[in-house]
Design a protein around this motif. Structure first.
Motif, PDB file in Angstrom:
ATOM      1  N   VAL A   1       0.821  -1.121  -0.039  1.00  0.00           N
ATOM      2  CA  VAL A   1       0.151   0.105   0.072  1.00  0.00           C
ATOM      3  C   VAL A   1       0.989   1.336  -0.007  1.00  0.00           C
ATOM      4  CG1 VAL A   1      -1.713   1.096   0.946  1.00  0.00           C
ATOM      5  CG2 VAL A   1      -1.910  -1.393   1.158  1.00  0.00           C
TER       6      VAL A   1
ATOM      7  N   LYS B   1      -0.385   4.517  -0.730  1.00  0.00           N
ATOM      8  CA  LYS B   1      -1.161   5.713  -0.848  1.00  0.00           C
ATOM      9  C   LYS B   1      -0.560   6.787   0.106  1.00  0.00           C
ATOM     10  CE  LYS B   1      -3.693   4.092   3.235  1.00  0.00           C
ATOM     11  NZ  LYS B   1      -4.978   3.478   3.813  1.00  0.00           N
TER      12      LYS B   1
ATOM     13  N   TYR C   1       2.974   6.817   2.080  1.00  0.00           N
ATOM     14  CA  TYR C   1       3.028   7.227   3.896  1.00  0.00           C
ATOM     15  C   TYR C   1       4.197   8.268   3.928  1.00  0.00           C
ATOM     16  CZ  TYR C   1      -0.314   3.354   4.743  1.00  0.00           C
ATOM     17  OH  TYR C   1      -1.151   2.283   4.895  1.00  0.00           O
TER      18      TYR C   1
ATOM     19  N   TRP D   1      -8.980   2.342  -4.188  1.00  0.00           N
ATOM     20  CA  TRP D   1     -10.485   2.055  -3.504  1.00  0.00           C
ATOM     21  C   TRP D   1     -11.039   3.157  -2.978  1.00  0.00           C
ATOM     22  CZ3 TRP D   1      -5.869  -0.772  -1.559  1.00  0.00           C
ATOM     23  CH2 TRP D   1      -5.250   0.269  -0.506  1.00  0.00           C
TER      24      TRP D   1
ATOM     25  N   ARG E   1     -17.334   2.736   7.532  1.00  0.00           N
ATOM     26  CA  ARG E   1     -16.813   3.493   6.651  1.00  0.00           C
ATOM     27  C   ARG E   1     -17.265   3.404   5.328  1.00  0.00           C
ATOM     28  NH1 ARG E   1     -10.258   4.560   7.130  1.00  0.00           N
ATOM     29  NH2 ARG E   1     -10.300   2.986   5.306  1.00  0.00           N
TER      30      ARG E   1
ATOM     31  N   TRP F   1     -13.653  -7.818  -1.234  1.00  0.00           N
ATOM     32  CA  TRP F   1     -12.760  -7.583  -0.113  1.00  0.00           C
ATOM     33  C   TRP F   1     -13.481  -6.391   0.935  1.00  0.00           C
ATOM     34  CZ3 TRP F   1     -10.071  -2.525   0.576  1.00  0.00           C
ATOM     35  CH2 TRP F   1     -10.758  -1.578  -0.082  1.00  0.00           C
TER      36      TRP F   1
ATOM     37  N   HIS G   1     -12.513  -4.466   5.164  1.00  0.00           N
ATOM     38  CA  HIS G   1     -11.331  -3.489   5.904  1.00  0.00           C
ATOM     39  C   HIS G   1     -11.596  -3.753   7.382  1.00  0.00           C
ATOM     40  CE1 HIS G   1      -7.702  -1.166   6.238  1.00  0.00           C
ATOM     41  NE2 HIS G   1      -8.449   0.162   6.427  1.00  0.00           N
TER      42      HIS G   1
ATOM     43  N   ASN H   1      -5.117  -5.598   6.774  1.00  0.00           N
ATOM     44  CA  ASN H   1      -4.132  -4.617   6.794  1.00  0.00           C
ATOM     45  C   ASN H   1      -2.910  -4.916   7.652  1.00  0.00           C
ATOM     46  OD1 ASN H   1      -5.183  -4.685   9.435  1.00  0.00           O
ATOM     47  ND2 ASN H   1      -5.920  -2.520   9.579  1.00  0.00           N
ATOM     48  N   SER H   2      -1.867  -4.041   8.116  1.00  0.00           N
ATOM     49  CA  SER H   2      -0.641  -4.468   8.602  1.00  0.00           C
ATOM     50  C   SER H   2      -0.720  -5.315  10.189  1.00  0.00           C
ATOM     51  CB  SER H   2       0.134  -3.134   9.007  1.00  0.00           C
ATOM     52  OG  SER H   2       0.780  -2.590   7.999  1.00  0.00           O
ATOM     53  N   PRO H   3      -1.814  -4.820  11.054  1.00  0.00           N
ATOM     54  CA  PRO H   3      -1.861  -5.327  12.140  1.00  0.00           C
ATOM     55  C   PRO H   3      -2.171  -6.863  11.902  1.00  0.00           C
ATOM     56  CG  PRO H   3      -3.326  -3.550  12.201  1.00  0.00           C
ATOM     57  CD  PRO H   3      -2.169  -3.328  10.926  1.00  0.00           C
TER      58      PRO H   3
ATOM     59  N   ARG I   1      -2.713  -6.698   2.610  1.00  0.00           N
ATOM     60  CA  ARG I   1      -2.562  -5.329   2.325  1.00  0.00           C
ATOM     61  C   ARG I   1      -1.820  -4.490   3.242  1.00  0.00           C
ATOM     62  NH1 ARG I   1      -8.226  -5.600   2.005  1.00  0.00           N
ATOM     63  NH2 ARG I   1      -8.281  -4.035   3.515  1.00  0.00           N
ATOM     64  N   PRO I   2      -0.579  -4.772   3.493  1.00  0.00           N
ATOM     65  CA  PRO I   2      -0.040  -4.094   4.489  1.00  0.00           C
ATOM     66  C   PRO I   2       0.525  -2.505   4.028  1.00  0.00           C
ATOM     67  CG  PRO I   2       1.205  -6.115   4.422  1.00  0.00           C
ATOM     68  CD  PRO I   2       0.345  -5.735   3.030  1.00  0.00           C
ATOM     69  N   GLY I   3       0.392  -1.641   4.733  1.00  0.00           N
ATOM     70  CA  GLY I   3       0.810  -0.313   4.492  1.00  0.00           C
ATOM     71  C   GLY I   3       1.959   0.153   5.474  1.00  0.00           C
ATOM     72  N   ILE I   4       1.620   0.655   6.609  1.00  0.00           N
ATOM     73  CA  ILE I   4       2.666   0.842   7.798  1.00  0.00           C
ATOM     74  C   ILE I   4       3.647   0.117   8.067  1.00  0.00           C
ATOM     75  CG2 ILE I   4       1.424   0.443   9.802  1.00  0.00           C
ATOM     76  CD1 ILE I   4       2.811   3.751   9.210  1.00  0.00           C
TER      77      ILE I   4
ATOM     78  N   TYR J   1       1.763   6.737  12.004  1.00  0.00           N
ATOM     79  CA  TYR J   1       1.114   6.787  10.662  1.00  0.00           C
ATOM     80  C   TYR J   1       1.360   8.302  10.200  1.00  0.00           C
ATOM     81  CZ  TYR J   1      -1.475   2.131  10.830  1.00  0.00           C
ATOM     82  OH  TYR J   1      -1.988   1.045  10.764  1.00  0.00           O
TER      83      TYR J   1
HETATM   84  C1  LIG Z   1      -4.437   2.291   4.384  1.00  0.00           C
HETATM   85  C2  LIG Z   1      -5.219   0.979   3.849  1.00  0.00           C
HETATM   86  C3  LIG Z   1      -4.499  -0.121   4.158  1.00  0.00           C
HETATM   87  C4  LIG Z   1      -3.046  -0.335   4.726  1.00  0.00           C
HETATM   88  O1  LIG Z   1      -3.217  -0.058   6.286  1.00  0.00           O
HETATM   89  P1  LIG Z   1      -2.068  -0.197   7.282  1.00  0.00           P
HETATM   90  O2  LIG Z   1      -2.775  -0.165   8.667  1.00  0.00           O
HETATM   91  O3  LIG Z   1      -1.175   1.057   6.980  1.00  0.00           O
HETATM   92  O4  LIG Z   1      -1.520  -1.410   6.890  1.00  0.00           O
HETATM   93  C5  LIG Z   1      -4.917  -1.388   3.889  1.00  0.00           C
HETATM   94  N1  LIG Z   1      -6.279  -1.423   3.064  1.00  0.00           N
HETATM   95  C6  LIG Z   1      -6.842  -0.192   2.937  1.00  0.00           C
HETATM   96  C7  LIG Z   1      -8.307  -0.183   2.353  1.00  0.00           C
HETATM   97  C8  LIG Z   1      -6.433   0.993   3.469  1.00  0.00           C
HETATM   98  O5  LIG Z   1      -7.212   2.147   3.288  1.00  0.00           O
END
Ligand SMILES: *Cc1c(COP(=O)(O)O)cnc(C)c1O
Length: 385
Positions: A37, A39, A43, A85, A137, A167, A169, A209-211, A225-228, A362
């Protein structure tokens, strides 16, 4: 500026750390594909270099919020699978379809817009249906799901869309044991089950997501889908430090001290005089402020490593600068002041700044502003790995 002088302030981005984090996260979810991720300009780390580094480290997918971000990645030559998304009406959906970007829809109206974009582009749109399993959301509510699934299947039969993913979240994946996790997972299974029974054949089902990637293996499905965590920052101090998960912070923010001077006792420092020197001391000027994304909420609290010691932002953090009390030490002007980094040199971390500012890490990394040059190190795969 001489060749050896440090820039006023810089954000060093260690792409070897990012690649290592991707590999570590993949090992946490060995059966799942990986969506990096990126976006919000990765980050704050720089979207394009981070996307390329993630692909180098084996990520199959790149994820963005907006279609503009996805199109900017394509324009920069980023291949691979790409998904965005954050739906808003009137966005460049036709361009997204033409660029082979998977687009997420949560409503029948949004689906209709992609169908129109597919018609205009003369090609099949790749669509992922988003379920609201409890985040409240974005996403399609369970009651509206049959209609959205039905419309998507009709468009698929017409050759206008291909439903590539189902999918959702999480709301509280960073709070292990939170009852919403099991409830969301059950709802997700039900909504996926409904869509598949109705005839949807998704390539990927995903919610982690990450956690969730780090702590909830039952949530990995076909893709994570990890971001942070990819940026080496823990999603929450409660679940562990980056080190606990084998992750390494990617961003280091450092400035060059712009001024060092002696000050007498009782000298007010910065706007509002919220800090007054207790005794005779030395003051160092850090040439970065909230105009660079350094949070003003960390006034009087933000930590900085100067000359081997932690110093604290004395008084208000201003737009372009703040002051640290050097307690009588007299480092030279130009000495490096490290706001945060991986921590191995004893410097504070983004988590320390988050605590000082009453926010999450973040926000600390993401808000580092456009005025701060990003300096990429270990950019080539194999360097620093
Ligand atoms: C930002 C985001 C992620 C990543 O989240 P993290 O907590 O940073 O891992 C994954 N999926 C969606 C839809 C997001 O908006």
């Amino acid at each position: 500026m001489t060749d050896t002088a440090l820039p006023r302030v810089r954000a060093e981005i260690d792409l070897a750390a990012l690649r290592a984090n991707v590999r570590t996260l993949r090992a946490h979810a060995p059966g799942a594909a990986f969506m990096a991720v990126v976006k919000a300009d990765g980050y704050g780390h720089g979207m394009v270099p981070c996307a390329k580094a993630a692909l180098d480290a084996g990520a199959e997918w790149i994820g963005t919020a907006t279609p503009e971000e996805a199109l900017a990645l394509r324009a920069a030559g980023v291949g691979g699978r790409l998904m965005c998304w954050l739906w808003t009406p009137g966005s460049p959906w036709r361009e997204a379809v033409e660029a082979d970007v998977d687009v997420s829809v949560s409503r029948v109206g949004a689906l209709a817009e992609v169908v129109a974009a597919a018609r205009a582009a003369g090609r099949t749109a790749r669509v992922q249906l988003k379920a609201d399993t409890g985040l409240g959301r974005n996403g399609c509510m369970p009651d509206d799901w049959p209609e959205l699934v039905g419309e998507a299947l009709r468009a698929e039969a017409d050759g206008l869309v291909k439903v590539t993913g189902l999918w959702s979240h999480f709301a509280c994946a960073d709070e292990p044991g939170h009852p919403s996790i099991a409830l969301q997972l059950r709802t997700f299974r039900e909504m996926v089950g409904y869509a598949e029974q109705a005839g949807v054949r998704p390539e990927v089902r995903h919610i982690a997501n990450s956690p969730a990637t780090l702590t909830l293996p039952e949530t990995h499905f076909d893709l994570v889908r990890p971001g942070i965590a990819m940026y080496g920052v823990s999603p929450s101090p409660e679940i562990g430090t980056p080190e606990d998960f084998g992750l390494r912070p990617v961003m280091t923010v450092a400035a060059a001290l712009a001024h060092v001077k002696r000050a007498p006792a009782g000298h007010g420092v910065s706007y509002g005089h919220h800090y007054t020197t207790a005794g005779e001391t030395t003051l160092g000027l850090v040439p970065a402020g909230y105009g660079d994304g350094i949070p003003r909420h960390a006034s009087g609290a933000g930590p900085v490593l100067v000359d081997g010691k932690w110093r604290t932002a004395a008084g208000r953090i201003a737009m372009d600068q703040f002051v640290v009390d050097l307690g009588g030490d007299e480092p030279e002007v130009g000495t490096e002041a490290v706001l945060f980094g991986p921590g191995d040199r004893g410097e504070p971390t983004a988590e320390d700044w988050a605590r000082a500012a009453g926010t999450i890490a973040y926000e600390i990394v993401t808000r580092i502003g456009a005025r701060v040059p990003r300096v990429y190190v270990n950019e080539r795969p194999g360097t620093g790995d």
